[in-house]
Design a protein around this motif. Structure first.
Motif, PDB file in Angstrom:
ATOM      1  N   VAL A  76       0.600   4.967   1.234  1.00  0.00           N
ATOM      2  CA  VAL A  76      -0.246   5.817   2.063  1.00  0.00           C
ATOM      3  C   VAL A  76       0.528   7.100   2.355  1.00  0.00           C
ATOM      4  O   VAL A  76       1.647   7.040   2.878  1.00  0.00           O
ATOM      5  N   GLU A  81      -5.649   1.188   9.225  1.00  0.00           N
ATOM      6  CA  GLU A  81      -4.356   1.524   8.643  1.00  0.00           C
ATOM      7  C   GLU A  81      -3.648   2.664   9.367  1.00  0.00           C
ATOM      8  O   GLU A  81      -2.453   2.564   9.666  1.00  0.00           O
ATOM      9  N   ARG A 110       0.876  -1.175   0.000  1.00  0.00           N
ATOM     10  CA  ARG A 110       0.000   0.000   0.000  1.00  0.00           C
ATOM     11  C   ARG A 110       0.911   1.222   0.000  1.00  0.00           C
ATOM     12  O   ARG A 110       1.952   1.226   0.653  1.00  0.00           O
TER      13      ARG A 110
END
Length: 152
Positions: A110, A130, A108
């Motif tokens: 982010v 998250e 991911r």
């Protein structure tokens, strides 16, 4: 997810994948970071792309491979922009105090940071909360590195 359930998942994941100890940068047995994937490619539309030994660079003692000379140049200009969080170890594993290996295609991005995971199931758990997981892993990472060096 409860702390107990998270710990159980990570223990099982650690048994399956094998914990990595010692080196804060996950280079695996090959000595190549990101299992040879191009660090800059995680931030493009196509996602992670395999790198080539023709385009490599060293940074902080690790070798990184790139799909092109242009990608290598981008990395060398601002490596901190492309380096994976927690040395490329499983981000969820870091929340439990472990350095676990990863599947370099399970990730991911982010807030401009690259987070790698052990597998798709681990990524699903990571994504349940998250932001909190990032905060915990950021806090835990220095301790994980220190403890790993003491174990070796």
């Amino acid at each position: 997810m409860t702390t107990v359930l998270r710990a159980m998942v990570l223990v099982l994941a650690g048994l399956w994948a094998g914990a990595v100890h010692g080196d804060p940068i996950n280079t695996g047995p090959s000595g190549i970071a990101l299992s040879g994937y191009d660090a800059t490619s995680y931030f493009g539309a196509a996602g992670p792309q395999p790198g080539s030994y023709s385009f490599q660079a060293r940074h902080d003692g690790a070798t990184y491979l790139f799909a092109s000379a242009a990608n290598r140049s981008r990395f060398l200009a601002t490596p901190e922009r492309y380096l994976p969080a927690y040395g490329g170890h499983c981000s969820l594993g870091v929340t439990a105090g472990e350095m676990l290996d990863v599947d370099p295609t399970v990730y991911r991005v982010v807030d401009g940071r690259l987070f790698l995971q052990l597998d798709h199931g681990t990524r699903m758990i990571w994504m349940l909360d998250e932001k909190a997981n990032i905060a915990v892993a950021d806090t835990m990472w220095p301790t994980v590195v220190t403890l790993s060096k003491l174990r070796d």
